[in-house]
Design an enzyme around this catalytic site. Structure first.
Site, PDB file in Angstrom:
ATOM      1  N   ALA A  70      -0.110   3.015  -2.158  1.00 46.96           N
ATOM      2  CA  ALA A  70       0.897   3.926  -1.803  1.00 46.96           C
ATOM      3  C   ALA A  70       1.054   4.660  -0.552  1.00 46.96           C
ATOM      4  CB  ALA A  70       1.387   5.201  -3.064  1.00 46.96           C
ATOM      5  N   ARG A  91       1.093  -5.060  14.431  1.00 43.44           N
ATOM      6  CA  ARG A  91       1.919  -3.964  15.546  1.00 43.44           C
ATOM      7  C   ARG A  91       2.052  -2.620  14.978  1.00 43.44           C
ATOM      8  NH1 ARG A  91       4.140  -8.929  14.479  1.00 43.44           N
ATOM      9  NH2 ARG A  91       4.495 -10.258  16.827  1.00 43.44           N
ATOM     10  N   ASP A 116      -8.772   8.061 -11.096  1.00 37.90           N
ATOM     11  CA  ASP A 116      -7.575   7.601 -10.570  1.00 37.90           C
ATOM     12  C   ASP A 116      -7.104   6.801 -12.701  1.00 37.90           C
ATOM     13  OD1 ASP A 116      -5.145   7.493  -9.053  1.00 37.90           O
ATOM     14  OD2 ASP A 116      -5.123   5.839 -10.051  1.00 37.90           O
TER      15      ASP A 116
END
Length: 368
Positions: free
Chosen positions: A220, A227, A273
């Protein structure tokens, strides 16, 4: 006042590995590490039978455990269940985490942490609000309807009501005004950049304001591209900013963990998590054997313990055991300001330990 000497063990202090030594503890604080033949009088001797001992683990992002998801149940029993789950994986201190929700639910969470502590509950460092000030483009499993831009008034209210409990907040820096970021930092909140689509320039500017860490590297967040280096590139290229990572081989490929470790060194640390299966509340987590997803298949949490995180780091990412242990204790501890320091076996540190065997299985957890 209990004086204890822990001996006959390999000691991973957080700085080095020691053998033939004893850990002296007085009143739940480490007095020092001495030769086994230098233990003074008055210590209860605890023989660890050749096992290994390390600083107990610290998990800065966990939502529930043992079948109880805190945000779905919103009771102190869910916090206690999460603590027991943490202990099973060698973790004694955790940041109870709530994903994006209504402000009312977050306030309920704050009150319940207060109640849990008043009832004598242990282990909770504080509340980690993951959201709601995120970028909808990187919402992951979060509730889109509750994601919003913060106001000074709302953040001030959360800081006031969360005093002593609200300790960490994941925000997308590009959706927050500088004033908000500074206010959170000035009030002692550990601000973590995450669920963010920040450009490299935006992220670098935010780190320059004092944001010290980022949430679950790669997941996320704007990717590292040729670039546009994105948030990942900004984390890599910063000399001091830390990031958590979920080392289950699913949230992040183990090769990506290995590469990130080479680049970041002591700035990378583990979180679980971890969530729990639930069919109630805003987050319906479905257990898929080695992970959790939303009913639509979106990855929504891990099934890790902290010891499994260490084991995965060693076995699948080529991280030395000493270093993997630091990623689960010393490095997350550096973000904390606790009354007694955590994360090392040194004089003056909290006497919180994990005892384990050569197969990296938890054999005991020692805590106050």
């Amino acid at each position: 006042m209990m004086k204890t000497a822990w001996l006959n063990c390999s000691i991973y202090t957080g700085s080095k590995k020691e053998t033939g030594k004893a850990i002296l503890v007085n009143n739940n604080v480490i007095e020092g590490v001495v030769d086994e033949n230098e233990i003074g009088e008055g210590y209860a001797v605890k023989d660890l039978g050749g096992l290994s001992i390390a600083p107990a683990f610290i998990d800065l992002q966990i939502y529930g455990g043992n079948g109880r998801l805190f945000s779905a149940e919103l009771d102190t029993a869910a916090i206690a269940a999460t603590y027991r789950y943490c202990l099973s994986g060698g973790c004694t201190q955790f940041m109870l985490t709530m994903a994006t929700n209504t402000i009312e639910k977050f306030l309920q969470g704050i009150e319940l942490v207060k109640q849990y502590r008043q009832q004598g509950g242990k282990g909770v460092l504080g509340l980690h609000m993951e959201g709601p000030y995120l970028n909808p483009a990187k919402k992951g499993a979060h509730i889109l309807e509750c994601i919003k831009k913060p106001t000074v008034e709302e953040v001030s209210m959360l800081l006031e009501k969360g005093k002593g409990v609200l300790k960490m907040m994941t925000i997308a820096p590009e959706v927050c005004d500088e004033e908000i970021i500074k206010m959170l930092i000035d009030n002692g909140i550990i601000v973590s950049a995450g669920h963010s689509n920040a450009t490299y320039a935006e992220a670098t500017k935010a780190f320059g304001l004092g944001i010290p860490t980022a949430t679950h590297l790669f997941n996320a967040m704007s990717a590292f591209q040729s670039r546009e280096p994105g948030l990942v590139g900004a984390i890599y290229n910063n000399a001091t900013v830390k990031s958590s990572i979920v080392p289950d081989g699913i949230h992040v490929d183990f090769v990506s963990l290995r590469i990130s470790k080479k680049i970041m060194g002591d700035r990378l640390f583990f979180i679980t998590d971890a969530v729990a299966e639930t069919t109630e509340g805003e987050y319906r987590h479905v257990f898929k054997g080695n992970r959790y997803t939303l009913p639509d298949g979106t990855l929504s949490g891990s099934a890790l313990t902290m010891m499994q995180s260490v084991k995965n780091g060693v076995q699948h990412a080529g991280i030395a055991l000493e270093e993997a242990l630091r990623m689960a204790s010393a490095y997350p501890a550096q973000l904390l300001k606790t009354h007694v320091p955590l994360g090392k076996i040194e004089a003056g540190y909290a006497a919180e330990f994990v005892v384990f065997n050569d197969a990296l299985e938890v054999k005991d957890v020692i805590t106050a």
